[in-house]
Structures are given as structure tokens and as C-alpha cells.
Motif scaffolding. Structure first.
Motif, mmCIF file in Angstrom:
data_model
loop_
_atom_site.group_PDB
_atom_site.id
_atom_site.type_symbol
_atom_site.label_atom_id
_atom_site.label_comp_id
_atom_site.label_asym_id
_atom_site.label_seq_id
_atom_site.Cartn_x
_atom_site.Cartn_y
_atom_site.Cartn_z
ATOM 1 N N LEU A 97 0.839 -1.201 0.000
ATOM 2 C CA LEU A 97 0.000 0.000 0.000
ATOM 3 C C LEU A 97 0.870 1.245 0.000
ATOM 4 C CD1 LEU A 97 -2.670 -0.982 2.688
ATOM 5 C CD2 LEU A 97 -2.851 -1.194 0.210
ATOM 6 N N TYR A 98 0.326 2.324 -0.577
ATOM 7 C CA TYR A 98 1.007 3.615 -0.506
ATOM 8 C C TYR A 98 0.024 4.683 -0.033
ATOM 9 C CZ TYR A 98 -0.954 4.843 -5.160
ATOM 10 O OH TYR A 98 -1.772 5.118 -6.222
ATOM 11 N N GLN A 99 0.586 5.743 0.544
ATOM 12 C CA GLN A 99 -0.212 6.845 1.080
ATOM 13 C C GLN A 99 -0.633 7.772 -0.056
ATOM 14 O OE1 GLN A 99 3.479 6.752 3.694
ATOM 15 N NE2 GLN A 99 2.430 8.620 4.265
ATOM 16 N N TYR A 100 -1.847 8.307 0.054
ATOM 17 C CA TYR A 100 -2.293 9.313 -0.912
ATOM 18 C C TYR A 100 -3.127 10.355 -0.177
ATOM 19 C CZ TYR A 100 -7.161 7.821 -1.081
ATOM 20 O OH TYR A 100 -8.463 7.566 -0.755
ATOM 21 N N GLU A 101 -3.213 11.530 -0.813
ATOM 22 C CA GLU A 101 -3.951 12.653 -0.223
ATOM 23 C C GLU A 101 -5.091 13.040 -1.163
ATOM 24 O OE1 GLU A 101 -4.926 16.877 0.178
ATOM 25 O OE2 GLU A 101 -3.604 16.156 -1.385
ATOM 26 N N LYS A 102 -6.238 13.301 -0.556
ATOM 27 C CA LYS A 102 -7.414 13.717 -1.330
ATOM 28 C C LYS A 102 -8.188 14.737 -0.498
ATOM 29 C CE LYS A 102 -11.470 11.614 -3.526
ATOM 30 N NZ LYS A 102 -12.159 10.323 -3.736
ATOM 31 N N ARG A 103 -8.281 15.956 -1.020
ATOM 32 C CA ARG A 103 -8.988 17.057 -0.353
ATOM 33 C C ARG A 103 -8.545 17.266 1.095
ATOM 34 N NH1 ARG A 103 -13.798 14.386 -1.805
ATOM 35 N NH2 ARG A 103 -13.815 14.326 -4.048
ATOM 36 N N GLY A 104 -7.229 17.206 1.324
ATOM 37 C CA GLY A 104 -6.682 17.481 2.647
ATOM 38 C C GLY A 104 -6.726 16.324 3.618
ATOM 39 N N LYS A 105 -7.223 15.184 3.215
ATOM 40 C CA LYS A 105 -7.251 13.983 4.068
ATOM 41 C C LYS A 105 -6.392 12.905 3.427
ATOM 42 C CE LYS A 105 -10.178 15.470 7.153
ATOM 43 N NZ LYS A 105 -9.864 15.558 8.566
ATOM 44 N N GLU A 115 -8.508 2.476 -4.062
ATOM 45 C CA GLU A 115 -8.551 3.016 -2.706
ATOM 46 C C GLU A 115 -8.868 1.865 -1.754
ATOM 47 O OE1 GLU A 115 -10.404 7.010 -1.108
ATOM 48 O OE2 GLU A 115 -11.950 5.496 -1.377
ATOM 49 N N ILE A 116 -7.890 1.501 -0.920
ATOM 50 C CA ILE A 116 -8.057 0.396 0.023
ATOM 51 C C ILE A 116 -8.550 0.926 1.364
ATOM 52 C CG2 ILE A 116 -6.875 -1.492 1.218
ATOM 53 C CD1 ILE A 116 -7.223 -1.852 -1.862
ATOM 54 N N ILE A 117 -7.974 2.030 1.789
ATOM 55 C CA ILE A 117 -8.402 2.680 3.032
ATOM 56 C C ILE A 117 -8.722 4.119 2.671
ATOM 57 C CG2 ILE A 117 -7.738 3.354 5.372
ATOM 58 C CD1 ILE A 117 -5.872 0.894 5.379
ATOM 59 N N LYS A 118 -9.970 4.498 2.868
ATOM 60 C CA LYS A 118 -10.487 5.809 2.470
ATOM 61 C C LYS A 118 -9.664 6.952 3.052
ATOM 62 C CE LYS A 118 -14.644 8.561 2.628
ATOM 63 N NZ LYS A 118 -15.983 8.718 3.098
ATOM 64 N N ALA A 119 -9.525 8.023 2.288
ATOM 65 C CA ALA A 119 -8.812 9.223 2.734
ATOM 66 C C ALA A 119 -9.688 9.968 3.737
ATOM 67 C CB ALA A 119 -8.465 10.118 1.549
ATOM 68 N N LYS A 120 -9.481 9.664 5.020
ATOM 69 C CA LYS A 120 -10.269 10.301 6.078
ATOM 70 C C LYS A 120 -9.404 10.735 7.260
ATOM 71 C CE LYS A 120 -11.499 6.016 8.472
ATOM 72 N NZ LYS A 120 -12.584 5.245 9.053
ATOM 73 N N TYR A 121 -8.091 10.493 7.163
ATOM 74 C CA TYR A 121 -7.200 10.756 8.289
ATOM 75 C C TYR A 121 -6.460 12.080 8.119
ATOM 76 C CZ TYR A 121 -8.079 5.853 9.178
ATOM 77 O OH TYR A 121 -8.693 4.651 9.405
ATOM 78 N N GLU A 122 -6.134 12.696 9.269
ATOM 79 C CA GLU A 122 -5.362 13.934 9.264
ATOM 80 C C GLU A 122 -3.913 13.678 8.868
ATOM 81 O OE1 GLU A 122 -6.035 15.022 13.343
ATOM 82 O OE2 GLU A 122 -8.181 14.780 12.978
#
Length: 188
Positions: A97-105, A115-122
């Protein structure tokens, strides 16, 4: 090498040469970026790449300028593009897995860009062993590859540092600690 013997004949033809682990060296010249093996032969090169990261788990992230923006893609050890340059961050796979950013999350994608883990983290950090540290609503959690919480943590300050050779440190309370020992000694 360690004995002081020249292994790559440095000349004016390279603007940049940097060690890239057992795969050899990253290079840039006037027109091309790529990799040299330990015999100074080019084994991967491309005229469109503006920057390269070293290989990690058989993959290397590359950047291309697209207008005023830089976009990142991923190649394999043969130089084949696995992910086209369309990500805003370098792509480095940890636990596939790799990290990605979407709308600041922040979240995680796999090599197919699913998308395996939704972009919801700070904040998110790479997966190490079976989990990754993520911050949600100011609290740190340790999650698995499915996004399920393995353990909530009372850590208030967690900093992940990595250099361009992908050597990293995890620091809590501004004090470095050994992650392997921490993961093995604490019940996560």
C-alpha cells in the motif's frame, strides 16, 4: 567502493549521481534520468523523468513536471511504468500500500490505484509490519491493511521521518524509539 576503488567513472556527462542501494545508482544528465548498475551501465533511463527515488521492494517512484505541478508515478525494476504519473506524492509501497492525499485527508491505495483505506485521516504513516499509525480527530491509532483498528494509542506527538534512501525513524514525545522493539514489546 569500501576499498576506495572507483566503480563509476565520473565525468561531466552527469549532473547528479546518487547511490540507490543494491540496484546501483540514480543519475541525471542534461536530458535523461535513470539508474546505473554497479558497472556504470545504464539499465533504466527516461527523458521525461525529473526526479527519481531509490528502489524499495522492487519499485521506484519517479516524478514528471506537468505544467506547474509535479506528478508521481511508479516503475518496476525493469523500468516499466506500473503507475502513470498522476499522484501528488511520491509512491512508496509498504505492505503493498502507498499513502495518498485527497482534499486534505489521507488514506491508502494499492498498486492498482484502488482506494483500500479511504482518505479520512489527518496524518498517515507507512505500514510497518502488520499496521500503520494514523491520526484521526487528533488521536493516534494503529490500523491493519483493512483499516481496522488494532489499537488506540495515547501518544500525543508522533513524528515519522524518512530520508530519500527510505530509512525512517518514528519519534514519540520528541524521543526516538526502536519501532521493532516497541511493536514487539507492547501489546498493540
Amino acid at each position: 567502493n569500501k576499498k576506495g576503488k572507483e566503480i563509476i567513472a565520473i565525468s561531466d556527462r552527469y549532473n547528479y549521481i546518487k547511490e540507490s542501494g543494491k540496484e546501483g545508482f540514480r543519475f541525471e544528465d542534461e536530458k535523461t534520468s535513470g539508474f546505473l548498475n554497479n558497472s556504470s551501465k545504464r539499465f533504466i533511463e527516461n527523458d521525461d523523468w525529473d526526479y527519481l527515488l531509490p528502489f524499495h521492494n522492487q519499485y521506484a517512484s519517479f516524478a514528471e513536471k506537468k505544467g506547474r505541478r509535479t506528478k508521481w508515478g511508479l516503475i518496476n525494476i525493469k523500468g516499466e511504468e506500473i503507475i502513470n504519473p498522476n499522484e501528488d506524492q511520491p509512491i512508496v509501497l509498504f505492505n503493498h500500500l502507498y499513502q495518498y492525499e485527497k482534499r486534505g485527508k489521507w488514506g491508502y491505495k494499492d498498486i492498482e490505484q484502488e482506494e483500500i483505506i479511504k482518505a479520512k485521516y489527518e496524518k498517515v504513516y507507512p505500514f510497518i509490519k502488520e499496521g500503520a499509525f494514523v491520526q484521526e480527530k487528533g488521536k493516534w491509532k494503529y490500523i491493519n491493511n483493512d483499516g481496522d483498528i488494532i489499537k488506540d494509542h495515547d501518544i500525543k506527538h508522533l513524528l515519522f521521518e524518512e530520508n530519500e534512501n527510505l530509512i525512517f525513524n518514528l519519534i514519540t514525545y520528541n524521543t526516538p524509539f526502536n519501532l521493532n522493539a516497541t511493536l514487539n514489546s507492547r501489546e498493540l
